[in-house]
Design a protein around this motif. Structure first.
Motif, PDB file in Angstrom:
ATOM      1  N   ALA A  27       0.847  -1.192   0.000  1.00  0.00           N
ATOM      2  CA  ALA A  27       0.000   0.000   0.000  1.00  0.00           C
ATOM      3  C   ALA A  27       0.880   1.240   0.000  1.00  0.00           C
ATOM      4  CB  ALA A  27      -0.925  -0.003   1.216  1.00  0.00           C
ATOM      5  N   VAL A  28       0.277   2.353  -0.378  1.00  0.00           N
ATOM      6  CA  VAL A  28       0.981   3.637  -0.357  1.00  0.00           C
ATOM      7  C   VAL A  28       0.017   4.716   0.113  1.00  0.00           C
ATOM      8  CG1 VAL A  28       0.433   4.101  -2.797  1.00  0.00           C
ATOM      9  CG2 VAL A  28       2.355   5.292  -1.716  1.00  0.00           C
ATOM     10  N   ILE A  29       0.524   5.619   0.918  1.00  0.00           N
ATOM     11  CA  ILE A  29      -0.244   6.803   1.300  1.00  0.00           C
ATOM     12  C   ILE A  29       0.561   8.020   0.855  1.00  0.00           C
ATOM     13  CG2 ILE A  29       0.672   6.647   3.679  1.00  0.00           C
ATOM     14  CD1 ILE A  29      -1.953   8.097   4.548  1.00  0.00           C
ATOM     15  N   TYR A  30      -0.039   8.796  -0.029  1.00  0.00           N
ATOM     16  CA  TYR A  30       0.625   9.987  -0.556  1.00  0.00           C
ATOM     17  C   TYR A  30       0.499  11.132   0.444  1.00  0.00           C
ATOM     18  CZ  TYR A  30       0.120   7.338  -4.915  1.00  0.00           C
ATOM     19  OH  TYR A  30       0.160   6.356  -5.876  1.00  0.00           O
ATOM     20  N   ASP A  31       1.266  12.179   0.203  1.00  0.00           N
ATOM     21  CA  ASP A  31       1.065  13.386   0.988  1.00  0.00           C
ATOM     22  C   ASP A  31      -0.121  14.146   0.394  1.00  0.00           C
ATOM     23  OD1 ASP A  31       1.408  15.228   2.970  1.00  0.00           O
ATOM     24  OD2 ASP A  31       3.345  15.965   2.294  1.00  0.00           O
ATOM     25  N   THR A  32      -0.502  15.232   1.033  1.00  0.00           N
ATOM     26  CA  THR A  32      -1.729  15.942   0.653  1.00  0.00           C
ATOM     27  C   THR A  32      -1.676  16.564  -0.740  1.00  0.00           C
ATOM     28  OG1 THR A  32      -0.886  17.846   1.907  1.00  0.00           O
ATOM     29  CG2 THR A  32      -2.457  16.412   3.022  1.00  0.00           C
ATOM     30  N   ALA A  33      -0.477  16.688  -1.324  1.00  0.00           N
ATOM     31  CA  ALA A  33      -0.387  17.223  -2.693  1.00  0.00           C
ATOM     32  C   ALA A  33      -1.002  16.265  -3.701  1.00  0.00           C
ATOM     33  CB  ALA A  33       1.067  17.504  -3.055  1.00  0.00           C
ATOM     34  N   LYS A  35      -1.306  12.279  -5.790  1.00  0.00           N
ATOM     35  CA  LYS A  35      -0.412  11.503  -6.652  1.00  0.00           C
ATOM     36  C   LYS A  35      -0.180  12.126  -8.025  1.00  0.00           C
ATOM     37  CE  LYS A  35      -3.913   8.231  -8.433  1.00  0.00           C
ATOM     38  NZ  LYS A  35      -4.289   6.802  -8.450  1.00  0.00           N
ATOM     39  N   PHE A  36      -0.898  13.187  -8.344  1.00  0.00           N
ATOM     40  CA  PHE A  36      -0.674  13.860  -9.629  1.00  0.00           C
ATOM     41  C   PHE A  36      -0.119  15.268  -9.417  1.00  0.00           C
ATOM     42  CE2 PHE A  36      -4.133  10.803 -10.800  1.00  0.00           C
ATOM     43  CZ  PHE A  36      -3.362  10.018 -11.634  1.00  0.00           C
ATOM     44  N   ASP A  37       0.865  15.390  -8.510  1.00  0.00           N
ATOM     45  CA  ASP A  37       1.446  16.697  -8.201  1.00  0.00           C
ATOM     46  C   ASP A  37       2.546  17.104  -9.177  1.00  0.00           C
ATOM     47  OD1 ASP A  37       3.424  14.912  -7.447  1.00  0.00           O
ATOM     48  OD2 ASP A  37       3.853  15.892  -5.525  1.00  0.00           O
ATOM     49  N   LYS A  38       2.802  16.237 -10.194  1.00  0.00           N
ATOM     50  CA  LYS A  38       3.852  16.488 -11.189  1.00  0.00           C
ATOM     51  C   LYS A  38       5.242  16.550 -10.553  1.00  0.00           C
ATOM     52  CE  LYS A  38       0.979  18.948 -14.571  1.00  0.00           C
ATOM     53  NZ  LYS A  38      -0.313  18.801 -13.898  1.00  0.00           N
ATOM     54  N   PHE A  40       7.085  14.958  -6.536  1.00  0.00           N
ATOM     55  CA  PHE A  40       7.508  13.870  -5.660  1.00  0.00           C
ATOM     56  C   PHE A  40       6.487  12.735  -5.589  1.00  0.00           C
ATOM     57  CE2 PHE A  40       8.354  11.928  -1.512  1.00  0.00           C
ATOM     58  CZ  PHE A  40       9.733  11.825  -1.518  1.00  0.00           C
ATOM     59  N   ASN A  41       5.243  13.058  -5.263  1.00  0.00           N
ATOM     60  CA  ASN A  41       4.200  12.040  -5.156  1.00  0.00           C
ATOM     61  C   ASN A  41       3.988  11.307  -6.475  1.00  0.00           C
ATOM     62  OD1 ASN A  41       2.501  12.358  -2.375  1.00  0.00           O
ATOM     63  ND2 ASN A  41       3.275  14.347  -3.018  1.00  0.00           N
ATOM     64  N   GLU A  42       3.960  12.065  -7.557  1.00  0.00           N
ATOM     65  CA  GLU A  42       3.699  11.456  -8.861  1.00  0.00           C
ATOM     66  C   GLU A  42       4.830  10.524  -9.278  1.00  0.00           C
ATOM     67  OE1 GLU A  42       2.083  12.611 -13.321  1.00  0.00           O
ATOM     68  OE2 GLU A  42       2.009  14.084 -11.703  1.00  0.00           O
ATOM     69  N   ALA A  43       6.049  10.827  -8.831  1.00  0.00           N
ATOM     70  CA  ALA A  43       7.172   9.941  -9.134  1.00  0.00           C
ATOM     71  C   ALA A  43       6.974   8.580  -8.478  1.00  0.00           C
ATOM     72  CB  ALA A  43       8.477  10.574  -8.660  1.00  0.00           C
ATOM     73  N   VAL A  44       6.406   8.580  -7.271  1.00  0.00           N
ATOM     74  CA  VAL A  44       6.102   7.313  -6.587  1.00  0.00           C
ATOM     75  C   VAL A  44       5.011   6.566  -7.343  1.00  0.00           C
ATOM     76  CG1 VAL A  44       5.224   6.267  -4.464  1.00  0.00           C
ATOM     77  CG2 VAL A  44       6.833   8.175  -4.335  1.00  0.00           C
ATOM     78  N   TYR A  45       4.011   7.312  -7.798  1.00  0.00           N
ATOM     79  CA  TYR A  45       2.909   6.682  -8.530  1.00  0.00           C
ATOM     80  C   TYR A  45       3.369   6.136  -9.879  1.00  0.00           C
ATOM     81  CZ  TYR A  45      -1.256   6.260 -11.431  1.00  0.00           C
ATOM     82  OH  TYR A  45      -2.209   5.788 -12.305  1.00  0.00           O
ATOM     83  N   GLN A  46       4.025   6.976 -10.664  1.00  0.00           N
ATOM     84  CA  GLN A  46       4.390   6.579 -12.024  1.00  0.00           C
ATOM     85  C   GLN A  46       5.440   5.476 -12.056  1.00  0.00           C
ATOM     86  OE1 GLN A  46       2.886   7.462 -14.700  1.00  0.00           O
ATOM     87  NE2 GLN A  46       1.836   9.377 -14.252  1.00  0.00           N
ATOM     88  N   ASN A  47       6.460   5.603 -11.205  1.00  0.00           N
ATOM     89  CA  ASN A  47       7.597   4.681 -11.277  1.00  0.00           C
ATOM     90  C   ASN A  47       7.584   3.597 -10.205  1.00  0.00           C
ATOM     91  OD1 ASN A  47       8.670   6.310 -13.396  1.00  0.00           O
ATOM     92  ND2 ASN A  47       9.415   7.741 -11.866  1.00  0.00           N
TER      93      ASN A  47
END
Length: 331
Positions: A27-33, A35-38, A40-47
């Motif tokens: 599982a993953v919990i993103y920060d409030t920005a 997963k599509f923040d373009k 840090f978060n999106e890097a976790v999602y995409q890669n």
């Protein structure tokens, strides 16, 4: 009978392997920005997440809408047996520490912060090394002898980016001037593109012609201001070269998605361990980005120079000071 026993043994092995994998519920919990923040978060999602899914594994995701939901979401995932849970960003530290104490049998992995618990893996990055690279490149690309840095929240972690950048710039050009501003003192500083644009314009007016933004969503304002002014910008965390092709000189990438995936897979393989992992150039965890969006901006000499610096940092020939080691940028 022998064939039957061989088949039975193979079946038992397959079932035990399946049981091991069944115990891992990533599982993953993103920060409030989100997963599509373009960034840090999106890097976790995409890669990370998408890479896991491409390999046939499902990762449960949670996107908190406010600070209170960080802890709530983490506890919800833990209570449902998800493990390991990757928490994205230093802002998750308090929630991870609390929930990890409540659920000692669940594995937690936090990116960009250290939480000292027996069931927590803390993954931090040597941002100073990647920032050194892009600082050297900025100095090489600058025609004015002045470059800039816009940080997000004024904390030691972001100072670490700035200090590495300054070191790289002055390694390439000892006479370079490095301007720097932080956006604010709260997490909101990572989500203020208007302020990013304002700070960038101020630095451009003082002669800067390249600005490195380590500021999350705030950096989007910096990149737009650079495009409008006909100057260069440098992205951060994920490869942001595509956001403003021709304007983005490069991006300092942190392979956070790769780190997240490796943590999930380690749990599946039975090799997950708590403790601190510090990842840098040697571990292929930070780098500078060169792709079709910026290759026209990077000459063969610049590319060769960057390759040499990178190799020298990895070998230890170049020592890059870590701001967080003593909260100073003396080097």
């Amino acid at each position: 009978m022998k064939k039957f026993l061989i088949k039975l043994s193979a079946l038992t092995l397959a079932m035990s392997s399946a049981a091991v994998f069944a115990e891992t519920k990533p599982a993953v919990i993103y920060d409030t920005a989100g997963k599509f923040d373009k960034s840090f978060n999106e890097a976790v999602y995409q890669n990370g997440v998408k890479s896991m899914e491409a390999d046939g594994y499902k990762v449960r995701e949670f996107e908190p809408q406010n600070e209170a939901q960080r802890e709530q979401g983490l506890r919800r995932l833990a209570s449902r047996g998800f493990s390991p849970i990757v928490a994205v960003g230093f802002n998750m530290a308090s929630a991870v520490e609390k929930v990890a104490t409540e659920y000692p049998d669940i594995h937690f992995t936090i990116l960009d912060m250290v939480v000292d618990k027996p069931n927590v893996q803390s993954i931090v990055f040597k941002e100073q090394e990647g920032s050194f690279l892009v600082g050297a490149l900025a100095a090489k690309a600058s025609k004015t002898g002045t470059i800039g840095f816009v940080g997000g929240m004024d904390i030691p972690l972001i100072r670490k980016f700035e200090c590495g950048y300054e070191q790289g710039a002055k390694y390439a050009n000892s006479n370079i001037t490095v301007l720097q501003n932080m956006t604010g003192s709260t997490p909101a500083a990572f989500a203020d593109p208007a302020k990013g644009s304002e700070l960038a314009k101020s630095q451009f007016s003082k002669g800067a012609d390249v600005i490195y933004a380590a500021a999350g969503g705030t950096g989007l304002g910096v990149y737009q201001a650079a495009k409008d002014a006909g100057k260069y910008a440098i992205g951060v965390d994920s490869n942001q070269n595509h956001l403003q092709p021709g304007t983005m000189l490069t991006s300092m990438v942190k392979l956070v998605g790769k780190a997240a995936k490796e943590s999930w897979m380690a749990d599946m393989n039975g090799t997950w361990k708590p403790g601190v992992k510090a990842l840098g150039l040697k571990e292929n965890a930070v780098d500078w980005a060169l792709d079709d969006n910026n290759k026209s901006l990077i000459s063969a000499d610049m590319k060769s120079y960057m390759d040499t610096i990178k190799a020298d940092i990895i070998s230890g020939k170049i020592k890059v000071h870590d701001y967080m080691s003593d909260n100073t940028c003396n080097y």
